[in-house]
Design an enzyme around this catalytic site. Sequence first.
Site, short mmCIF file in Angstrom:
data_model
loop_
_atom_site.label_atom_id
_atom_site.label_comp_id
_atom_site.label_asym_id
_atom_site.label_seq_id
_atom_site.Cartn_x
_atom_site.Cartn_y
_atom_site.Cartn_z
N ALA A 132 0.83 -1.21 0.00
CA ALA A 132 0.00 0.00 0.00
C ALA A 132 0.86 1.26 0.00
CB ALA A 132 -0.92 0.00 1.22
N CYS A 133 0.64 2.13 -0.96
CA CYS A 133 1.36 3.40 -1.04
C CYS A 133 1.17 4.24 0.21
CB CYS A 133 0.89 4.17 -2.28
SG CYS A 133 1.50 5.87 -2.37
#
Length: 245
Positions: A132-133
């Site tokens: 996840a960014c």
Amino acid sequence: MLLLRTWNFSGRTNMAMDVVLAETVKEPLLRLYTWARPTLSLGRHQKRIELNVDYMRQKGIECVVRPTGGRAVLHQDELTYAFIVPASHELARKNLEEFHRIVSERVFLAVRKLGFDVKMEARKRTMAKSPACFDSPGVYEITLNGKKLVGSAQMRTRDFVLEHGSILLKSHVEEYARCLNLNPDSLKEKFVGLQEVKDVTLEELEKSLIESFCESFGPAESFTLSFELLNRIYEREVQFGCPVN
């Protein structure tokens, strides 16, 4: 500086549009856009990521692969920007980190002008192993109340530099986590949307962002998509799909 606003295109169209514009324009261009439906975008190198495909289909969440690197982002209730500079422009000669700093500073000042006490990370962190960014901020990325607010990624070729990013209005932690087979509790305190802190509209954010970029890159001149450009964009869409669709 050229300015283009495009609202509610599909994920594939949005990604194809960024690239076709980058291959076309001869001066800096700021594009502001939204998404037709919730869309998970993967970094171009995220090939082994395990997605919750059944959940995404059930929720109608589209999936695309970005032309840029980085980690997965769920695009929903946000303002997305793309800033494009042709190789002939002096800014394109900046290295990746310096170019990113200049763009992030424009975003930072725009959000601060709206009354948010944002910070800009000026140091490198050890990046989380999460797909996840928004699990952790990178260098020169923007945080609010210690949580990540903006996620961005960059693409560089001999002909252009493209940086695009997401400014969150709402975080949608549950959906984001479930798309990536993560425990929502692991992300709950990691990122935040502006509207979860105080009232602000998409239009107010858009206006402030345009003003901020104009301060550095000159007055905004509206850019119009021709039929020829639109045809090129639609022809390129297939490059950015992923198997979830």
